[in-house]
Enzyme design. Sequence first.
Site, PDB file in Angstrom:
ATOM      1  N   ASN A   1       1.211  -3.395   2.699  1.00  0.00           N
ATOM      2  CA  ASN A   1       1.237  -1.860   2.245  1.00  0.00           C
ATOM      3  C   ASN A   1       2.758  -1.410   2.172  1.00  0.00           C
ATOM      4  O   ASN A   1       3.066  -0.552   2.602  1.00  0.00           O
ATOM      5  CB  ASN A   1       0.461  -1.103   3.499  1.00  0.00           C
ATOM      6  CG  ASN A   1      -1.073  -1.688   3.598  1.00  0.00           C
ATOM      7  OD1 ASN A   1      -1.615  -1.455   2.516  1.00  0.00           O
ATOM      8  ND2 ASN A   1      -1.377  -1.854   4.785  1.00  0.00           N
TER       9      ASN A   1
ATOM     10  N   ARG B   1       4.075  -3.374  11.637  1.00  0.00           N
ATOM     11  CA  ARG B   1       4.242  -4.531  11.474  1.00  0.00           C
ATOM     12  C   ARG B   1       5.367  -5.176  12.509  1.00  0.00           C
ATOM     13  O   ARG B   1       5.518  -6.455  12.787  1.00  0.00           O
ATOM     14  CB  ARG B   1       5.062  -4.581  10.309  1.00  0.00           C
ATOM     15  CG  ARG B   1       4.413  -4.165   9.065  1.00  0.00           C
ATOM     16  CD  ARG B   1       5.224  -4.038   7.667  1.00  0.00           C
ATOM     17  NE  ARG B   1       4.554  -3.177   6.705  1.00  0.00           N
ATOM     18  CZ  ARG B   1       4.752  -1.627   6.709  1.00  0.00           C
ATOM     19  NH1 ARG B   1       5.425  -0.933   7.536  1.00  0.00           N
ATOM     20  NH2 ARG B   1       4.240  -1.060   5.701  1.00  0.00           N
TER      21      ARG B   1
ATOM     22  N   LYS C   1      -3.073 -13.720   1.740  1.00  0.00           N
ATOM     23  CA  LYS C   1      -2.250 -13.472   0.654  1.00  0.00           C
ATOM     24  C   LYS C   1      -0.779 -13.951   1.258  1.00  0.00           C
ATOM     25  O   LYS C   1       0.159 -14.331   0.363  1.00  0.00           O
ATOM     26  CB  LYS C   1      -2.166 -11.750   0.369  1.00  0.00           C
ATOM     27  CG  LYS C   1      -1.538 -11.635  -1.026  1.00  0.00           C
ATOM     28  CD  LYS C   1       0.212 -11.216  -0.689  1.00  0.00           C
ATOM     29  CE  LYS C   1       0.756 -10.849  -2.001  1.00  0.00           C
ATOM     30  NZ  LYS C   1       0.819  -9.452  -2.075  1.00  0.00           N
TER      31      LYS C   1
ATOM     32  N   ASP D   1      -3.522 -10.382  -4.838  1.00  0.00           N
ATOM     33  CA  ASP D   1      -3.488  -8.996  -4.240  1.00  0.00           C
ATOM     34  C   ASP D   1      -4.406  -8.213  -5.314  1.00  0.00           C
ATOM     35  O   ASP D   1      -5.004  -8.776  -6.147  1.00  0.00           O
ATOM     36  CB  ASP D   1      -2.145  -8.616  -4.080  1.00  0.00           C
ATOM     37  CG  ASP D   1      -1.363  -8.417  -5.487  1.00  0.00           C
ATOM     38  OD1 ASP D   1      -1.914  -8.647  -6.614  1.00  0.00           O
ATOM     39  OD2 ASP D   1      -0.080  -8.001  -5.318  1.00  0.00           O
TER      40      ASP D   1
ATOM     41  N   HIS E   1      -3.719  -6.360  -7.554  1.00  0.00           N
ATOM     42  CA  HIS E   1      -3.193  -6.280  -8.773  1.00  0.00           C
ATOM     43  C   HIS E   1      -3.692  -7.545  -9.794  1.00  0.00           C
ATOM     44  O   HIS E   1      -4.234  -7.374 -10.897  1.00  0.00           O
ATOM     45  CB  HIS E   1      -1.771  -6.312  -8.961  1.00  0.00           C
ATOM     46  CG  HIS E   1      -1.095  -4.918  -8.408  1.00  0.00           C
ATOM     47  ND1 HIS E   1      -1.335  -3.655  -8.923  1.00  0.00           N
ATOM     48  CD2 HIS E   1      -0.273  -4.907  -7.202  1.00  0.00           C
ATOM     49  CE1 HIS E   1      -0.571  -3.145  -8.199  1.00  0.00           C
ATOM     50  NE2 HIS E   1       0.212  -3.542  -7.065  1.00  0.00           N
TER      51      HIS E   1
ATOM     52  N   GLN F   1       1.646 -17.716 -12.206  1.00  0.00           N
ATOM     53  CA  GLN F   1       1.299 -16.389 -11.856  1.00  0.00           C
ATOM     54  C   GLN F   1       2.550 -15.491 -11.345  1.00  0.00           C
ATOM     55  O   GLN F   1       2.614 -14.445 -11.641  1.00  0.00           O
ATOM     56  CB  GLN F   1       0.697 -16.537 -10.436  1.00  0.00           C
ATOM     57  CG  GLN F   1      -0.002 -15.073  -9.881  1.00  0.00           C
ATOM     58  CD  GLN F   1       0.845 -14.742  -8.912  1.00  0.00           C
ATOM     59  OE1 GLN F   1       1.976 -15.057  -8.701  1.00  0.00           O
ATOM     60  NE2 GLN F   1       0.220 -13.885  -8.088  1.00  0.00           N
TER      61      GLN F   1
END
Length: 307
Positions: A143, A198, A242, A261, A263, A305
């Site tokens: 995030n 975090r 991820k 993710d 996207h 990727q």
Amino acid sequence: AGSWRAMRLRAAPGSRPGLWRALPCPRAELCLELVLQSGQAFRWRESSPGAWTGVLAGRVWTLRQERDRLWYTLYGEEDEAPGADTDQILRDYFQLDVGLRELYRAWGDADPLFRQVARDCPGVRVLRQDPVECLLSFICTSNNHISRITAMIERLCQAFGHRLCCLDAQPFHAFPSLSALTGADAEAQLRALGFGYRAKFVSGSAQALVEGIGAEGLCGLRATPYAEARRVLCALPGVGTKVADCVCLMALDKAEAVPVDTHIWRIARQRYGMVLGGKSLTPRAHQEIGDFFRGLWGPRAGWAQAV
């Protein structure tokens, strides 16, 4: 080329730069601007037009490209000029033994969409980073966005890493050791530095590694199969699929790892026509998307990727 050899940055006493040294490296094999700003690593900044300064392997470097050369110089307390060892550090970091142009051609032959995108993105390759730095940095990416992550990592290094040198009044610090992040007040310090939730995951993962496999064991995952490395990583605090795939790809030599993710999930559905159940990125969808791209792009799917 001579001007690059003579170039100096203003540095504090005790942080003398060496001469500039060059490696052969065509832009089709490496585009510094794209790679160092792509969200793989967060310790490089454009210190002057076309010049990138950052910390790698416990030293401060400035890199730049001219024609088919990658130029670099180092700064630090040691009066050490660049040489064969520093050449190898860069070759390893940028994985220059991997021929990128051949891969681009193969990916483009297999995938017209890749071929279309790749025209505007030459020289994008995957970095081979220190596993501890890569892991703890990517725990901070949830995030979040690149500029904020970069600032967080800088505060982390200033607070917990030892100072290397100062250039143009800008201090540079080493990335913290695991032990530096396992003190009783480490989590509180991280929260005070703006890490939010975090903080618990960064200090918790550092503690779990110190009590478990350690930095050497984490690096040893380079020799284990991809699925096993990902399983070990996902057992650490704050590490989901991820983040684990990012570390596998960018630090643990798992070129087949495809970080997914929202996207990538949207691209898989809208541009590649994948039919995925549900309206969110589930673990099953993550695996299906990774398998799809591995089937399309081959054993270095994670590199494709990245492009």
